[in-house]
Design a protein around this motif. Structure first.
Motif, short mmCIF file in Angstrom:
data_model
loop_
_atom_site.label_atom_id
_atom_site.label_comp_id
_atom_site.label_asym_id
_atom_site.label_seq_id
_atom_site.Cartn_x
_atom_site.Cartn_y
_atom_site.Cartn_z
N VAL A 183 -26.59 -14.97 68.44
CA VAL A 183 -25.50 -15.48 67.61
C VAL A 183 -25.42 -17.00 67.71
O VAL A 183 -25.11 -17.68 66.73
CB VAL A 183 -24.16 -14.82 68.03
N GLU A 184 -25.72 -17.54 68.87
CA GLU A 184 -25.63 -18.98 69.08
C GLU A 184 -26.59 -19.75 68.18
O GLU A 184 -26.39 -20.93 67.90
CB GLU A 184 -25.92 -19.34 70.55
N SER A 185 -27.66 -19.10 67.71
CA SER A 185 -28.66 -19.79 66.90
C SER A 185 -28.29 -19.84 65.41
O SER A 185 -28.98 -20.48 64.63
CB SER A 185 -30.03 -19.12 67.07
N LEU A 186 -27.22 -19.17 65.00
CA LEU A 186 -26.84 -19.12 63.59
C LEU A 186 -26.13 -20.41 63.18
O LEU A 186 -25.36 -20.97 63.96
CB LEU A 186 -25.91 -17.93 63.33
N ASP A 187 -26.38 -20.83 61.94
CA ASP A 187 -25.63 -21.96 61.41
C ASP A 187 -24.40 -21.43 60.67
O ASP A 187 -24.20 -20.21 60.56
CB ASP A 187 -26.50 -22.84 60.50
N ALA A 188 -23.55 -22.31 60.18
CA ALA A 188 -22.28 -21.91 59.56
C ALA A 188 -22.51 -20.99 58.36
O ALA A 188 -21.78 -20.01 58.17
CB ALA A 188 -21.50 -23.15 59.13
N GLY A 189 -23.52 -21.26 57.55
CA GLY A 189 -23.81 -20.41 56.39
C GLY A 189 -24.21 -19.01 56.81
O GLY A 189 -23.78 -18.02 56.20
N GLN A 190 -25.04 -18.90 57.83
CA GLN A 190 -25.46 -17.58 58.31
C GLN A 190 -24.29 -16.80 58.91
O GLN A 190 -24.19 -15.59 58.73
CB GLN A 190 -26.58 -17.75 59.35
N VAL A 191 -23.39 -17.51 59.58
CA VAL A 191 -22.22 -16.84 60.15
C VAL A 191 -21.37 -16.26 59.02
O VAL A 191 -20.92 -15.11 59.10
CB VAL A 191 -21.40 -17.82 61.02
N ARG A 192 -21.15 -17.03 57.94
CA ARG A 192 -20.39 -16.52 56.80
C ARG A 192 -21.11 -15.33 56.17
O ARG A 192 -20.48 -14.33 55.81
CB ARG A 192 -20.19 -17.63 55.76
N GLU A 193 -22.43 -15.41 56.04
CA GLU A 193 -23.21 -14.31 55.45
C GLU A 193 -23.08 -13.05 56.31
O GLU A 193 -22.86 -11.96 55.77
CB GLU A 193 -24.68 -14.74 55.37
N TRP A 194 -23.21 -13.17 57.61
CA TRP A 194 -23.09 -12.02 58.50
C TRP A 194 -21.68 -11.45 58.46
O TRP A 194 -21.49 -10.23 58.46
CB TRP A 194 -23.44 -12.44 59.94
N THR A 195 -20.67 -12.32 58.44
CA THR A 195 -19.28 -11.87 58.39
C THR A 195 -19.05 -11.05 57.13
O THR A 195 -18.44 -9.96 57.18
CB THR A 195 -18.32 -13.08 58.44
#
Length: 139
Positions: free
Chosen positions: A117-129
């Motif tokens: 999870v630490e390797s995700l950028d803000a866009g990926q975090v929104r996509e996963w959410t």
């Protein structure tokens, strides 16, 4: 030094309790700290134990003492029974955790578990959410 005293004191209390529980004997211990404070453990009661020490061949003198001793022994028996039940449940939980860990180690991992999870950028975090919310909405 106080920590050592506390550990040793607790160890002596446990041994005295073990003697009274396992063998049904009356036990007592008075321990003085280096500061002069007294700590004690008596089973079933200090009065009963000291009375028997002073007159070992004399039976318990009063019905009141006998009732107090019987209640004390019954409470200890109940507490030991509760402790046994708690320890049994604890063993069951440990066994269940062990089995779950074994299953978790052998099951195939999902793609979301492979990426830290630490390797995700803000866009990926929104996509996963968004993805997880969609999955939860279907459940």
């Amino acid at each position: 030094m106080y920590a050592t005293f506390t550990k040793q004191c607790l160890g002596l209390y446990n041994k005295a309790n073990e003697l009274s529980t396992l063998y049904g004997v009356d036990t007592g211990a008075i321990i003085f700290s280096s500061t002069g404070n007294a700590y004690s453990f008596f089973h079933p009661s200090m009065e009963s134990l000291l009375g028997r020490y002073r007159n070992p061949n004399q039976p318990v003198s009063s019905e009141y003492s006998q009732v107090i001793e019987a209640q004390s022994r019954d409470r200890i028996r109940q507490r030991n029974q509760q402790l046994d039940e708690i320890l049994e449940v604890n063993d069951q939980i440990k066994e269940k955790d062990k089995r779950l860990d074994e299953v978790d180690d052998t099951r195939p991992k999902g793609w979301w578990e492979e990426v830290p999870v630490e390797s995700l950028d803000a866009g990926q975090v929104r996509e996963w959410t968004t993805w997880f919310e969609a999955v939860l909405a279907r459940v």
